[in-house]
Design a protein around this motif. Structure first.
Motif, PDB file in Angstrom:
ATOM      1  N   UNK A  21       0.834  -1.209   0.000  1.00 27.14           N
ATOM      2  CA  UNK A  21       0.000   0.000   0.000  1.00 27.14           C
ATOM      3  C   UNK A  21       0.867   1.257   0.000  1.00 27.14           C
ATOM      4  N   UNK A  22       1.972   1.217   0.746  1.00 25.54           N
ATOM      5  CA  UNK A  22       2.889   2.357   0.789  1.00 25.54           C
ATOM      6  C   UNK A  22       3.502   2.607  -0.593  1.00 25.54           C
ATOM      7  N   UNK A  23       3.883   1.523  -1.273  1.00 30.40           N
ATOM      8  CA  UNK A  23       4.459   1.682  -2.614  1.00 30.40           C
ATOM      9  C   UNK A  23       3.453   2.277  -3.593  1.00 30.40           C
ATOM     10  N   UNK A  24       2.204   1.820  -3.540  1.00 33.06           N
ATOM     11  CA  UNK A  24       1.172   2.398  -4.403  1.00 33.06           C
ATOM     12  C   UNK A  24       0.985   3.874  -4.064  1.00 33.06           C
ATOM     13  N   UNK A  25       0.927   4.177  -2.777  1.00 39.66           N
ATOM     14  CA  UNK A  25       0.790   5.575  -2.319  1.00 39.66           C
ATOM     15  C   UNK A  25       1.929   6.427  -2.881  1.00 39.66           C
ATOM     16  N   UNK A  26       3.150   5.902  -2.779  1.00 37.55           N
ATOM     17  CA  UNK A  26       4.305   6.640  -3.291  1.00 37.55           C
ATOM     18  C   UNK A  26       4.209   6.844  -4.803  1.00 37.55           C
ATOM     19  N   UNK A  27       3.798   5.803  -5.495  1.00 34.33           N
ATOM     20  CA  UNK A  27       3.697   5.901  -6.950  1.00 34.33           C
ATOM     21  C   UNK A  27       2.636   6.880  -7.406  1.00 34.33           C
ATOM     22  N   UNK A  28       1.499   6.908  -6.721  1.00 34.15           N
ATOM     23  CA  UNK A  28       0.375   7.746  -7.143  1.00 34.15           C
ATOM     24  C   UNK A  28       0.425   9.119  -6.478  1.00 34.15           C
ATOM     25  N   UNK A  29       0.395   9.132  -5.150  1.00 32.57           N
ATOM     26  CA  UNK A  29       0.294  10.407  -4.421  1.00 32.57           C
ATOM     27  C   UNK A  29       1.573  11.222  -4.468  1.00 32.57           C
TER      28      UNK A  29
END
Length: 110
Positions: A21-29
């Protein structure tokens, strides 16, 4: 040994889910790119596999108990990765969640 294995699996599941979830957050947000998103998606898929190896055969029980690990693990991740400083209420809430894990997963049944 079964409890130790179960706790290790919960820890691995938490790293996979929270990290994913953190990686997705970093990629998107944080606009760090599609590689972060793709890595996050793979980690999230890995979480599903790790959870499936719990020794308890009851999906609902395992997932409910994992919720406590997710809460505590999220705070731990925030401390280690994001330099978050939990307050006493964060820590108390996480402790209550982990007590719930112990009751749900490891209480004697008969």
């Amino acid at each position: 040994m079964t409890v130790a294995r179960s706790l290790l699996l919960f820890l691995l599941a938490a790293v996979a889910e929270i990290g994913g979830a953190w990686l997705v957050w970093q990629g998107v947000r944080e606009q760090r790119g599609l590689l972060f998103v793709a890595a996050g998606m793979l980690a999230l898929a890995g979480y599903g596999f790790v959870a499936a190896f719990q020794p308890d055969p009851n999906f609902g029980r395992v997932l409910a108990a994992y919720g406590g690990f997710f809460v505590a693990g999220s705070l731990g991740w925030a401390v280690l990765v994001d330099r978050f400083r939990p307050d006493r209420y964060d820590l108390t809430g996480a402790a209550v969640c982990l007590l719930g894990v112990a009751i749900i997963m490891y209480a004697p049944r008969g």
